[in-house]
Design a protein around this motif. Structure first.
Motif, PDB file in Angstrom:
ATOM      1  N   ALA A   1     127.411 141.529  19.280  1.00  0.00           N
ATOM      2  CA  ALA A   1     125.966 141.399  19.430  1.00  0.00           C
ATOM      3  C   ALA A   1     125.349 142.653  20.016  1.00  0.00           C
ATOM      4  CB  ALA A   1     125.646 140.201  20.314  1.00  0.00           C
ATOM      5  N   THR A   2     126.019 143.249  20.980  1.00  0.00           N
ATOM      6  CA  THR A   2     125.508 144.478  21.590  1.00  0.00           C
ATOM      7  C   THR A   2     125.418 145.583  20.551  1.00  0.00           C
ATOM      8  OG1 THR A   2     126.443 143.885  23.732  1.00  0.00           O
ATOM      9  CG2 THR A   2     125.912 146.208  23.369  1.00  0.00           C
ATOM     10  N   CYS A   3     126.426 145.650  19.693  1.00  0.00           N
ATOM     11  CA  CYS A   3     126.444 146.659  18.634  1.00  0.00           C
ATOM     12  C   CYS A   3     125.241 146.520  17.718  1.00  0.00           C
ATOM     13  CB  CYS A   3     127.726 146.532  17.832  1.00  0.00           C
ATOM     14  SG  CYS A   3     127.771 147.539  16.340  1.00  0.00           S
ATOM     15  N   ALA A   4     124.921 145.292  17.344  1.00  0.00           N
ATOM     16  CA  ALA A   4     123.817 145.053  16.412  1.00  0.00           C
ATOM     17  C   ALA A   4     122.465 144.969  17.106  1.00  0.00           C
ATOM     18  CB  ALA A   4     124.073 143.770  15.628  1.00  0.00           C
ATOM     19  N   GLY A   5     122.443 145.112  18.440  1.00  0.00           N
ATOM     20  CA  GLY A   5     121.190 145.090  19.169  1.00  0.00           C
ATOM     21  C   GLY A   5     120.780 143.722  19.674  1.00  0.00           C
ATOM     22  N   PHE A   6     121.756 142.801  19.832  1.00  0.00           N
ATOM     23  CA  PHE A   6     121.460 141.454  20.313  1.00  0.00           C
ATOM     24  C   PHE A   6     122.389 141.096  21.479  1.00  0.00           C
ATOM     25  CE2 PHE A   6     119.914 141.718  16.052  1.00  0.00           C
ATOM     26  CZ  PHE A   6     118.754 140.948  16.034  1.00  0.00           C
ATOM     27  N   PRO A   7     122.151 141.681  22.649  1.00  0.00           N
ATOM     28  CA  PRO A   7     123.039 141.408  23.793  1.00  0.00           C
ATOM     29  C   PRO A   7     122.991 139.963  24.269  1.00  0.00           C
ATOM     30  CG  PRO A   7     121.112 142.646  24.489  1.00  0.00           C
ATOM     31  CD  PRO A   7     121.083 142.636  22.990  1.00  0.00           C
ATOM     32  N   GLU A   8     121.948 139.234  23.896  1.00  0.00           N
ATOM     33  CA  GLU A   8     121.825 137.830  24.325  1.00  0.00           C
ATOM     34  C   GLU A   8     122.532 136.865  23.371  1.00  0.00           C
ATOM     35  OE1 GLU A   8     118.742 138.223  21.171  1.00  0.00           O
ATOM     36  OE2 GLU A   8     119.690 139.516  22.661  1.00  0.00           O
ATOM     37  N   TYR A   9     123.232 137.383  22.390  1.00  0.00           N
ATOM     38  CA  TYR A   9     123.868 136.553  21.367  1.00  0.00           C
ATOM     39  C   TYR A   9     124.886 135.603  21.981  1.00  0.00           C
ATOM     40  CZ  TYR A   9     126.203 135.490  16.919  1.00  0.00           C
ATOM     41  OH  TYR A   9     126.739 134.864  15.822  1.00  0.00           O
ATOM     42  N   ASP A  10     124.649 134.312  21.866  1.00  0.00           N
ATOM     43  CA  ASP A  10     125.537 133.299  22.445  1.00  0.00           C
ATOM     44  C   ASP A  10     125.460 132.040  21.586  1.00  0.00           C
ATOM     45  OD1 ASP A  10     127.274 131.964  24.120  1.00  0.00           O
ATOM     46  OD2 ASP A  10     125.697 131.378  25.535  1.00  0.00           O
ATOM     47  N   PRO A  11     126.054 132.075  20.376  1.00  0.00           N
ATOM     48  CA  PRO A  11     125.899 130.961  19.435  1.00  0.00           C
ATOM     49  C   PRO A  11     126.642 129.714  19.889  1.00  0.00           C
ATOM     50  CG  PRO A  11     127.517 132.501  18.626  1.00  0.00           C
ATOM     51  CD  PRO A  11     126.911 133.146  19.848  1.00  0.00           C
ATOM     52  N   PRO A  12     126.096 128.540  19.607  1.00  0.00           N
ATOM     53  CA  PRO A  12     126.792 127.293  19.915  1.00  0.00           C
ATOM     54  C   PRO A  12     127.889 127.029  18.884  1.00  0.00           C
ATOM     55  CG  PRO A  12     124.780 126.820  18.741  1.00  0.00           C
ATOM     56  CD  PRO A  12     124.792 128.316  18.966  1.00  0.00           C
ATOM     57  N   GLU A  13     128.732 126.068  19.178  1.00  0.00           N
ATOM     58  CA  GLU A  13     129.727 125.646  18.195  1.00  0.00           C
ATOM     59  C   GLU A  13     129.003 124.972  17.028  1.00  0.00           C
ATOM     60  OE1 GLU A  13     133.073 126.029  18.050  1.00  0.00           O
ATOM     61  OE2 GLU A  13     132.834 127.356  19.787  1.00  0.00           O
ATOM     62  N   PRO A  14     129.420 125.249  15.805  1.00  0.00           N
ATOM     63  CA  PRO A  14     128.792 124.573  14.667  1.00  0.00           C
ATOM     64  C   PRO A  14     129.070 123.078  14.713  1.00  0.00           C
ATOM     65  CG  PRO A  14     130.748 125.760  13.961  1.00  0.00           C
ATOM     66  CD  PRO A  14     130.500 126.162  15.384  1.00  0.00           C
ATOM     67  N   SER A  15     128.118 122.286  14.249  1.00  0.00           N
ATOM     68  CA  SER A  15     128.343 120.840  14.195  1.00  0.00           C
ATOM     69  C   SER A  15     129.303 120.481  13.066  1.00  0.00           C
ATOM     70  CB  SER A  15     127.015 120.103  14.020  1.00  0.00           C
ATOM     71  OG  SER A  15     126.396 120.482  12.802  1.00  0.00           O
ATOM     72  N   ASP A  16     129.439 121.391  12.100  1.00  0.00           N
ATOM     73  CA  ASP A  16     130.414 121.201  11.019  1.00  0.00           C
ATOM     74  C   ASP A  16     130.661 122.560  10.379  1.00  0.00           C
ATOM     75  OD1 ASP A  16     132.161 119.758   9.387  1.00  0.00           O
ATOM     76  OD2 ASP A  16     130.648 119.497   7.815  1.00  0.00           O
ATOM     77  N   GLU A  17     131.860 122.770   9.879  1.00  0.00           N
ATOM     78  CA  GLU A  17     132.191 124.008   9.173  1.00  0.00           C
ATOM     79  C   GLU A  17     133.363 123.755   8.248  1.00  0.00           C
ATOM     80  OE1 GLU A  17     133.896 127.199  11.593  1.00  0.00           O
ATOM     81  OE2 GLU A  17     134.156 125.755  13.208  1.00  0.00           O
ATOM     82  N   THR A  18     133.425 124.532   7.185  1.00  0.00           N
ATOM     83  CA  THR A  18     134.520 124.379   6.229  1.00  0.00           C
ATOM     84  C   THR A  18     134.664 125.637   5.399  1.00  0.00           C
ATOM     85  OG1 THR A  18     135.477 122.914   4.552  1.00  0.00           O
ATOM     86  CG2 THR A  18     133.154 123.440   4.309  1.00  0.00           C
ATOM     87  N   THR A  19     135.855 125.849   4.873  1.00  0.00           N
ATOM     88  CA  THR A  19     136.119 126.905   3.905  1.00  0.00           C
ATOM     89  C   THR A  19     136.316 126.264   2.549  1.00  0.00           C
ATOM     90  OG1 THR A  19     137.172 128.326   5.550  1.00  0.00           O
ATOM     91  CG2 THR A  19     137.663 128.790   3.241  1.00  0.00           C
ATOM     92  N   GLY A  20     135.640 126.788   1.541  1.00  0.00           N
ATOM     93  CA  GLY A  20     135.708 126.212   0.206  1.00  0.00           C
ATOM     94  C   GLY A  20     136.944 126.634  -0.556  1.00  0.00           C
ATOM     95  N   ASP A  21     136.975 126.255  -1.812  1.00  0.00           N
ATOM     96  CA  ASP A  21     138.102 126.586  -2.677  1.00  0.00           C
ATOM     97  C   ASP A  21     138.178 128.091  -2.923  1.00  0.00           C
ATOM     98  OD1 ASP A  21     138.451 123.893  -2.809  1.00  0.00           O
ATOM     99  OD2 ASP A  21     137.907 123.687  -4.928  1.00  0.00           O
ATOM    100  N   LEU A  22     139.386 128.554  -3.199  1.00  0.00           N
ATOM    101  CA  LEU A  22     139.593 129.935  -3.621  1.00  0.00           C
ATOM    102  C   LEU A  22     139.583 129.964  -5.144  1.00  0.00           C
ATOM    103  CD1 LEU A  22     140.348 132.905  -2.986  1.00  0.00           C
ATOM    104  CD2 LEU A  22     142.753 132.196  -3.141  1.00  0.00           C
ATOM    105  N   PHE A  23     138.644 130.727  -5.710  1.00  0.00           N
ATOM    106  CA  PHE A  23     138.530 130.836  -7.164  1.00  0.00           C
ATOM    107  C   PHE A  23     139.132 132.152  -7.618  1.00  0.00           C
ATOM    108  CE2 PHE A  23     135.342 127.747  -6.030  1.00  0.00           C
ATOM    109  CZ  PHE A  23     135.438 126.806  -7.042  1.00  0.00           C
ATOM    110  N   THR A  24     140.047 132.084  -8.588  1.00  0.00           N
ATOM    111  CA  THR A  24     140.747 133.258  -9.093  1.00  0.00           C
ATOM    112  C   THR A  24     140.517 133.380 -10.589  1.00  0.00           C
ATOM    113  OG1 THR A  24     142.465 133.014  -7.406  1.00  0.00           O
ATOM    114  CG2 THR A  24     142.983 134.401  -9.307  1.00  0.00           C
ATOM    115  N   SER A  25     140.136 134.572 -11.027  1.00  0.00           N
ATOM    116  CA  SER A  25     139.890 134.804 -12.444  1.00  0.00           C
ATOM    117  C   SER A  25     141.157 134.568 -13.254  1.00  0.00           C
ATOM    118  CB  SER A  25     139.400 136.239 -12.663  1.00  0.00           C
ATOM    119  OG  SER A  25     139.372 136.570 -14.035  1.00  0.00           O
TER     120      SER A  25
END
Length: 265
Positions: free
Chosen positions: A110-134
């Motif tokens: 956050a400091t690098c990008a100019g946001f020293p106050e960056y303090d995100p909460p835990e997501p209420s849900d998260e997932t990784t989708g399928d891996l698509f291969t040509s």
């Protein structure tokens, strides 16, 4: 590409999949809530970042409803099989990246990008989708990840990835990570980091060109990381291709599908 060889041959049939997996821990570190960045350095290859879209509704196509985060499912927003993925095979769910290391460097990010106050909460849900291969080129792959976060956090994340410092910070993070062989014995050469204008429907795009070296030689890859921030949903789409930039028409199809999904909140 300097020392990157132009001949691909058939010497490493599984290198693309291994490289994509190995890169995930680094490149998905810039996923919302765990931006893996460091102190910015001057990068002549990094172009200007695109300004974030206004937080408020602009048109009916971008307006979303205010559904509480507890009612949203991250799985509804990742790339899924459909007309846009024709010519790709799905491997099923991809492995989630290890986020422990990411959280430890959030303050530096956050400091690098100019946001020293960056303090995100835990997501209420998260997932990784399928891996698509040509089906034609095993090194041409796409995978996405979604998180459900408060709308205020989504707006801040959009500001971070569209910051003029983002490209340089991203490059610095990769340079720090690519200091030696990984656990599989692969080494990485960072060739370029660029921030071209994102395709319609995405918030930001960062393009990384690099060489991956195994026991057979060094092979060039281009990886596009696309960010989406709408309402209370954050999505990151990774598209990796061997040697060349991912075909714009195919990538736009992926973007269109995700952007359409994001209107349903």
């Amino acid at each position: 590409m300097g020392s990157i060889r132009q001949g691909w041959g058939g010497r490493r049939p599984v290198l693309g999949a291994i490289a994509a997996s190995a890169l995930a821990a680094v490149l998905t570190g810039c996923q919302e809530g765990s931006l893996t960045l460091s102190t910015p350095t001057t990068s002549p290859t990094a172009g200007p970042a695109t300004k974030p879209a206004p937080a408020g509704p602009e048109t009916p196509s971008t307006q979303v409803t205010a559904t509480p985060t507890s009612q949203l499912s991250a799985a509804d927003y990742v790339l899924a099989a459909g007309p846009e993925t024709a010519g790709f095979e799905s491997s099923g769910g991809a492995d989630d990246p290890d986020s422990d290391g990411d959280s430890a460097i959030e303050t530096t990010v956050a400091t690098c990008a100019g946001f020293p106050e960056y303090d995100p909460p835990e997501p209420s849900d998260e997932t990784t989708g399928d891996l698509f291969t040509s089906t034609e080129e095993s090194d041409f792959q796409a995978v996405s990840r979604a998180k459900i976060l408060p709308a205020s956090q989504i707006r801040q994340n959009a500001e971070i990835v569209t910051s003029p410092l983002f490209g340089d910070c991203y490059r610095a993070a990769l340079e720090e990570q690519f200091t030696g062989p990984d656990a599989n014995g692969y080494t990485y050469e960072l060739v370029a980091v660029e921030t071209p204008p994102p395709p319609p429907g995405a918030t930001a795009l960062i393009r990384t060109s690099l060489g991956v070296t195994d026991q057979y030689g060094t092979y060039g890859y281009v990886r596009d990381t696309l960010y989406f921030y709408v309402g209370e949903v954050a999505v990151q789409l990774e598209v990796i291709n061997v040697q060349n930039v991912p075909p714009p028409d195919i990538e736009q199809g992926f973007v269109d599908q995700i952007a359409d999904r994001l209107t349903n909140q």
